[in-house]
Design a protein around this motif. Structure first.
Motif, short mmCIF file in Angstrom:
data_model
loop_
_atom_site.label_atom_id
_atom_site.label_comp_id
_atom_site.label_asym_id
_atom_site.label_seq_id
_atom_site.Cartn_x
_atom_site.Cartn_y
_atom_site.Cartn_z
N MET A 51 9.51 12.04 -1.32
CA MET A 51 8.66 11.16 -2.12
C MET A 51 8.88 9.69 -1.71
SD MET A 51 6.41 11.33 -4.27
CE MET A 51 5.68 10.95 -5.77
N LYS A 52 10.14 9.37 -1.48
CA LYS A 52 10.46 8.00 -1.07
C LYS A 52 9.81 7.68 0.27
CE LYS A 52 14.71 7.02 0.07
NZ LYS A 52 16.15 6.67 0.07
N ASP A 53 9.81 8.64 1.20
CA ASP A 53 9.18 8.44 2.49
C ASP A 53 7.67 8.24 2.35
OD1 ASP A 53 11.58 8.66 3.80
OD2 ASP A 53 11.35 10.81 4.23
N LEU A 54 7.06 8.97 1.44
CA LEU A 54 5.61 8.84 1.21
C LEU A 54 5.26 7.44 0.71
CD1 LEU A 54 2.81 10.16 1.05
CD2 LEU A 54 3.36 10.77 -1.31
N ILE A 55 6.05 6.92 -0.20
CA ILE A 55 5.79 5.59 -0.76
C ILE A 55 5.97 4.51 0.31
CG2 ILE A 55 6.63 3.87 -2.43
CD1 ILE A 55 7.31 6.25 -4.27
N THR A 56 7.02 4.61 1.12
CA THR A 56 7.22 3.61 2.17
C THR A 56 6.16 3.75 3.26
OG1 THR A 56 8.81 5.07 3.28
CG2 THR A 56 9.70 3.39 1.79
N THR A 57 5.70 4.95 3.54
CA THR A 57 4.64 5.13 4.53
C THR A 57 3.34 4.51 4.06
OG1 THR A 57 5.66 7.20 5.28
CG2 THR A 57 3.36 6.85 5.86
N ILE A 58 3.00 4.70 2.81
CA ILE A 58 1.77 4.10 2.26
C ILE A 58 1.85 2.58 2.32
CG2 ILE A 58 0.40 3.80 0.16
CD1 ILE A 58 1.06 6.74 -0.50
N GLY A 59 3.01 2.04 1.94
CA GLY A 59 3.19 0.58 2.01
C GLY A 59 3.09 0.06 3.44
N SER A 60 3.68 0.78 4.36
CA SER A 60 3.61 0.37 5.77
C SER A 60 2.19 0.43 6.30
CB SER A 60 4.50 1.28 6.63
OG SER A 60 5.84 1.17 6.22
N MET A 61 1.45 1.46 5.91
CA MET A 61 0.06 1.59 6.35
C MET A 61 -0.80 0.45 5.81
SD MET A 61 -0.06 4.09 8.38
CE MET A 61 -1.75 4.53 8.54
N LEU A 62 -0.55 0.05 4.56
CA LEU A 62 -1.31 -1.08 4.00
C LEU A 62 -1.04 -2.36 4.77
CD1 LEU A 62 -1.04 -0.48 0.15
CD2 LEU A 62 -3.09 -0.41 1.55
N ILE A 63 0.21 -2.58 5.12
CA ILE A 63 0.55 -3.79 5.88
C ILE A 63 -0.09 -3.74 7.26
CG2 ILE A 63 2.46 -5.04 6.97
CD1 ILE A 63 4.12 -4.34 4.47
N LEU A 64 -0.05 -2.59 7.92
CA LEU A 64 -0.67 -2.46 9.23
C LEU A 64 -2.18 -2.66 9.15
CD1 LEU A 64 1.31 0.53 10.78
CD2 LEU A 64 1.36 -1.86 11.49
N MET A 65 -2.81 -2.16 8.10
CA MET A 65 -4.26 -2.36 7.93
C MET A 65 -4.58 -3.84 7.74
SD MET A 65 -5.76 0.43 8.42
CE MET A 65 -7.39 0.09 7.81
N ILE A 121 -9.98 -15.20 6.76
CA ILE A 121 -8.92 -14.26 6.41
C ILE A 121 -9.56 -12.89 6.20
CG2 ILE A 121 -7.12 -13.70 4.74
CD1 ILE A 121 -6.90 -16.73 4.23
N GLY A 122 -9.13 -11.93 7.01
CA GLY A 122 -9.71 -10.60 6.97
C GLY A 122 -9.47 -9.85 5.67
N PRO A 123 -8.21 -9.66 5.27
CA PRO A 123 -7.95 -8.90 4.03
C PRO A 123 -7.94 -9.80 2.79
CG PRO A 123 -5.89 -9.29 5.17
CD PRO A 123 -6.98 -9.87 6.02
N TRP A 124 -8.99 -10.60 2.61
CA TRP A 124 -9.00 -11.59 1.54
C TRP A 124 -8.96 -10.94 0.16
CZ3 TRP A 124 -13.50 -11.68 -1.48
CH2 TRP A 124 -14.60 -11.02 -0.95
N LYS A 125 -9.57 -9.78 0.01
CA LYS A 125 -9.55 -9.11 -1.29
C LYS A 125 -8.15 -8.61 -1.63
CE LYS A 125 -14.31 -7.54 -1.64
NZ LYS A 125 -15.21 -6.38 -1.72
N LEU A 126 -7.45 -8.05 -0.63
CA LEU A 126 -6.10 -7.55 -0.87
C LEU A 126 -5.13 -8.66 -1.22
CD1 LEU A 126 -5.70 -4.89 1.97
CD2 LEU A 126 -5.85 -4.46 -0.47
N LEU A 127 -5.38 -9.85 -0.66
CA LEU A 127 -4.47 -10.97 -0.90
C LEU A 127 -4.85 -11.79 -2.12
CD1 LEU A 127 -4.09 -12.12 2.81
CD2 LEU A 127 -2.46 -10.80 1.44
N GLY A 128 -5.93 -11.43 -2.79
CA GLY A 128 -6.34 -12.13 -4.00
C GLY A 128 -7.01 -13.47 -3.73
#
Length: 129
Positions: free
Chosen positions: A1-15, A93-100
């Motif tokens: 479960m911990k790996d899944l959470i860190t993978t999702i966070g890493s994917m968001l940063i890469l996106m 800024i590309g991810p302007w919505k994610l950054l607020g």
């Protein structure tokens, strides 16, 4: 479960990096297109020997198409052959919505400065040499 959470966070940063790369390339292309239009204006005015209002209006029209903005947002100030063109570049800024960041804040003001050399000035300089 911990790996899944860190993978999702890493994917968001890469996106976020990927969308910013695409936004940076688009911004660069728009700015270079605007600089090309300004160069064409400068050369045309130099060949004509004066700065005409219809050339300024055409410059604003061309810049608004290149930058995808309103022509009224573009400022062209010319004094004694020196010019300053101020224009907005949207979508920096590309991810302007994610950054607020709001869409109104996602803009860069690009300023281009230079000198228009008229052909009569070039001829006088050549004769002086």
């Amino acid at each position: 479960m911990k790996d899944l959470i860190t993978t999702i966070g890493s994917m968001l940063i890469l996106m976020m990096f990927l969308t910013q790369f695409a936004a940076s390339q688009t911004t660069y292309t728009r700015i270079m297109g605007a600089e090309h239009e300004i160069k064409e204006f400068r050369l045309l005015s130099g060949e004509q020997g004066s700065i005409r209002n219809e050339n300024i209006l055409q410059l604003k029209q061309n810049l608004s198409q290149v930058l995808e903005c309103n022509a009224s947002e573009i400022s062209v100030n010319i004094t004694d052959g020196d010019y300053v063109v101020t224009m907005p570049v949207y979508g920096v800024i590309g991810p302007w919505k994610l950054l607020g960041i709001s869409q109104k804040e996602n803009v860069k003001e690009h300023v281009s400065k230079g000198v228009i050399v008229f052909e009569t000035q070039e001829q006088e300089q050549e004769e002086a040499i």
